[in-house]
Design an enzyme around this catalytic site. Sequence first.
Site, PDB file in Angstrom:
ATOM      1  N   GLY A  48       0.653  -1.135   0.371  1.00 47.63           N
ATOM      2  CA  GLY A  48       0.115  -0.388  -0.208  1.00 47.63           C
ATOM      3  C   GLY A  48       1.023   1.190   0.236  1.00 47.63           C
ATOM      4  CG  ASP A 107      -8.532   0.070  10.143  1.00 49.72           C
ATOM      5  OD1 ASP A 107      -8.848   0.731  10.414  1.00 49.72           O
ATOM      6  OD2 ASP A 107      -9.008  -0.727   8.985  1.00 49.72           O
ATOM      7  CE  LYS A 135      -9.835   3.549   7.037  1.00 39.52           C
ATOM      8  NZ  LYS A 135     -10.696   2.195   6.953  1.00 39.52           N
TER       9      LYS A 135
END
Length: 201
Positions: A48, A107, A135
Amino acid sequence: MFPEGGRPAEILLARERIAERVEELAGGLTSDYLKRPEPPVFVGVLRGAAIFLADLVRAASIDIVTDFISISSYDASEGQSGIVRIVKDLDLDVSGRDVVVVEDIVDTGLTLNYLRNALEQRQPASLRVVALMDKAARRIAPVPIEYVGFEVPDLFVVGYGLDFQGRYRNLPDVLAVHDLARLINDPGLLQQGHLKPNVRC
Ligand code: IMP
């Protein structure tokens, strides 16, 4: 373009905004690492972070060494155990080096928590993390992130390196998926040709 049920996704971070923030982050990193005896090692977390790392290191005005690491995602059957493992390790020995972990998104924090601990054991001179997105609402493992690009809401995002089932990493913007169920049913739903003109106008 999306007759059934409206838009399944929309732009959360447009490419121009990302580019601007990447410049700012690179500026901060440049001044923080300018006077270090050796070039910092920027560790991209595959897959990513590859696109973010590529832009970040080119926007920085210091000598930087890059390396990559790949971590397995934790198994859903293990729930939130945080059990992850290194699938592809660094090529470089980072002991005594300044290490900057480059992440796409944090996350639950389980992956980064594991990675920080694993890298600390190699005794780097310093260890910091730069994440494009945080997040924070989903955090399970409290983990320090020294440089954050954007705080993002609790939505699934794709683009600028982030994927859904391997797709969409090459989208230049970050999209927030509003209808994940539709995307699960039809993984090709957000194809570039359809999405770009539709969501940008
Ligand atoms: P964490 O261990 O829960 O913090 O998850 C970290 C990894 O999960 C990230 O590096 C991403 O690869 C992936 N991930 C988390 N949220 C998203 C998302 O919204 N879209 C795509 N990938 C995500």
